[in-house]
Scaffold this motif. Sequence first.
Motif, PDB file in Angstrom:
ATOM      1  N   LYS A  15      86.630 -49.069 -33.462  1.00 23.74           N
ATOM      2  CA  LYS A  15      85.514 -49.721 -34.170  1.00 23.74           C
ATOM      3  C   LYS A  15      84.658 -50.574 -33.239  1.00 23.74           C
ATOM      4  O   LYS A  15      84.123 -51.604 -33.640  1.00 23.74           O
ATOM      5  CB  LYS A  15      86.049 -50.563 -35.329  1.00 23.74           C
ATOM      6  N   ILE A  33      86.144 -46.104 -41.873  1.00 23.84           N
ATOM      7  CA  ILE A  33      85.174 -47.023 -42.503  1.00 23.84           C
ATOM      8  C   ILE A  33      84.819 -46.568 -43.910  1.00 23.84           C
ATOM      9  O   ILE A  33      84.483 -47.386 -44.754  1.00 23.84           O
ATOM     10  CB  ILE A  33      83.881 -47.196 -41.665  1.00 23.84           C
ATOM     11  N   GLU A  57      85.158 -49.887 -46.183  1.00 24.45           N
ATOM     12  CA  GLU A  57      84.550 -50.958 -45.386  1.00 24.45           C
ATOM     13  C   GLU A  57      83.033 -50.846 -45.400  1.00 24.45           C
ATOM     14  O   GLU A  57      82.329 -51.851 -45.507  1.00 24.45           O
ATOM     15  CB  GLU A  57      85.075 -50.906 -43.948  1.00 24.45           C
ATOM     16  N   ILE A  58      82.539 -49.608 -45.246  1.00 23.89           N
ATOM     17  CA  ILE A  58      81.100 -49.372 -45.362  1.00 23.89           C
ATOM     18  C   ILE A  58      80.911 -48.203 -46.336  1.00 23.89           C
ATOM     19  O   ILE A  58      81.060 -47.052 -45.953  1.00 23.89           O
ATOM     20  CB  ILE A  58      80.454 -49.007 -44.009  1.00 23.89           C
ATOM     21  N   SER A 112      80.441 -50.456 -37.535  1.00 22.47           N
ATOM     22  CA  SER A 112      79.381 -51.129 -38.283  1.00 22.47           C
ATOM     23  C   SER A 112      78.198 -50.192 -38.495  1.00 22.47           C
ATOM     24  O   SER A 112      78.094 -49.146 -37.857  1.00 22.47           O
ATOM     25  CB  SER A 112      78.888 -52.355 -37.497  1.00 22.47           C
ATOM     26  N   VAL A 113      77.304 -50.593 -39.395  1.00 20.15           N
ATOM     27  CA  VAL A 113      76.069 -49.839 -39.625  1.00 20.15           C
ATOM     28  C   VAL A 113      75.275 -49.759 -38.319  1.00 20.15           C
ATOM     29  O   VAL A 113      74.703 -48.721 -37.976  1.00 20.15           O
ATOM     30  CB  VAL A 113      75.222 -50.536 -40.724  1.00 20.15           C
ATOM     31  N   GLU A 114      75.275 -50.870 -37.565  1.00 18.98           N
ATOM     32  CA  GLU A 114      74.512 -50.911 -36.306  1.00 18.98           C
ATOM     33  C   GLU A 114      75.022 -49.868 -35.318  1.00 18.98           C
ATOM     34  O   GLU A 114      74.242 -49.238 -34.614  1.00 18.98           O
ATOM     35  CB  GLU A 114      74.588 -52.316 -35.673  1.00 18.98           C
ATOM     36  N   VAL A 132      75.590 -47.642 -49.134  1.00 17.82           N
ATOM     37  CA  VAL A 132      75.146 -48.838 -48.402  1.00 17.82           C
ATOM     38  C   VAL A 132      74.696 -48.432 -46.999  1.00 17.82           C
ATOM     39  O   VAL A 132      73.618 -48.808 -46.530  1.00 17.82           O
ATOM     40  CB  VAL A 132      76.290 -49.884 -48.318  1.00 17.82           C
ATOM     41  N   LEU A 133      75.522 -47.637 -46.340  1.00 17.06           N
ATOM     42  CA  LEU A 133      75.196 -47.167 -44.994  1.00 17.06           C
ATOM     43  C   LEU A 133      73.854 -46.447 -44.974  1.00 17.06           C
ATOM     44  O   LEU A 133      72.985 -46.724 -44.139  1.00 17.06           O
ATOM     45  CB  LEU A 133      76.307 -46.228 -44.496  1.00 17.06           C
ATOM     46  N   GLU A 174      70.848 -48.714 -45.502  1.00 16.88           N
ATOM     47  CA  GLU A 174      70.596 -49.543 -44.314  1.00 16.88           C
ATOM     48  C   GLU A 174      69.947 -48.717 -43.204  1.00 16.88           C
ATOM     49  O   GLU A 174      69.029 -49.184 -42.534  1.00 16.88           O
ATOM     50  CB  GLU A 174      71.915 -50.156 -43.808  1.00 16.88           C
TER      51      GLU A 174
END
Lengths: 251, 194
Positions: free
Chosen positions: A179, A227, A232-233, A206-208, A237-238, A241
């Motif tokens: 991760k 994830i 987690e994501i 993460s999304v980033e 949502v992903l 974003e």
Amino acid sequence: MLAKRIIPCLDIKDGTTVKGINFLGLRNVGDPVELGQKYAAEGADELVYLDISATNEGRKTFAELVTRIAEGIDIPFTVGGGISSVDDAGRLLLAGADKVTVNSAAVRRPELVDEIAGRYGSQFIVVAIDAKTIDGQWVVTTHGGKRLSERELFSWAKEAQERGAGEILFTSMDHDGTKSGYPCETYARLCDMLSIPVVASGGAGSVEDIAEVLTVGKADAALAASIFHYGEIPIPVLKRELDKKGINIRL
Amino acid sequence: MIAVIDYKTGNLCSVENALGRLGGEYVVTGDAGVIRSASHVILPGVGEAGQAMASLRGSGLVDVILGLTQPVLGICIGMQLMCRGSEEGDTQCMGIFDADVVKMEPGQGLKVPHMGWDTIEKLDSPLFRDMEDGVYVYYVHSYAPQLSAHTVAVTDYGTLFSAALQRGNFFGTQFHPEKSGAVGEQILKNFLCK
């Protein structure tokens, strides 16, 4: 405009979904068909099912599972794990898979790529490459990262394309399960060099991270497992974003 | 009863599974009588256009298809066989749609095959009832029909091509509705409502 794809990966052992951190310590996360349907409904663009069964019995269960997946899922899905002959690939195609991935078997015998592409077309074969850095060189590994091969990432990816691969799925074993993000420079070099799509796998936290590999890393798709499996994501949502960041996404 | 035309070009299970999910009664058949008496006919297709057209001719079904008056849907290669001809294998096709199928050369660093989810625009057919421009559908192809008088949806991939064609009771999609999630399901439902 062609959308960047988000692909949940489901590891299957003896007919159920599992995911290990760095391929160790497996933990059951549900029924493969139900989980796939949930992801499809949430906006997954494709699904990958990897058979990590070690036994013949487990492999047989997987082939039966592919038939059920094809009946229940209305988006494309790829299957892999233990495919070592054109007949193995053909059985999965007949069961309803849209693509197969080959990994260790193609490193051992690259002609497998020509054979599958020749019989069923390039769109049907994804070459998965697991590699790790050793003294600054990307060395291709097999058997889930446990064995080093003689091959180097970039030349192997190019050769796989020339042999008829329709897509490259590259996982950095240095990053998988950590991760900590993707090696984006490596992805960008791979994407610039190849004329077939590249799927990024392993390392998203993460999304980033995912946004970066789809932009700086130039990847056509991002594949992830934990994830999504551990919520987690969530995929909606992903995707929202990524869309906000101006990345072309199917919402 | 829906007839899915089997002309021995390969695997039809994704179309069958999609019809199964819709709950439609269907039969996979190469029998001219069954095809003629079906309420709806689907012409699927995988592989290479030249071989697919040769198989279709070999099956003796070309004249049967040309004479159908019920709704007919060609998918991917199936639709290409309903065009005038294809550059793939320099193939003469059935000529239902007034369009030629050409190799995609999108340029601009865009990859071929065109694979993945892309948008369809200028929707102008009952196939797309209750849909708006810009919905995503799933594509896997290296050849595509050019724009023509029968174009009823377009996709922009370097250049515009026909995403869907219609001429009377004949419909065709270059994309795969059977793999296009909820949008694809709606398109198949719209076809089956015809």
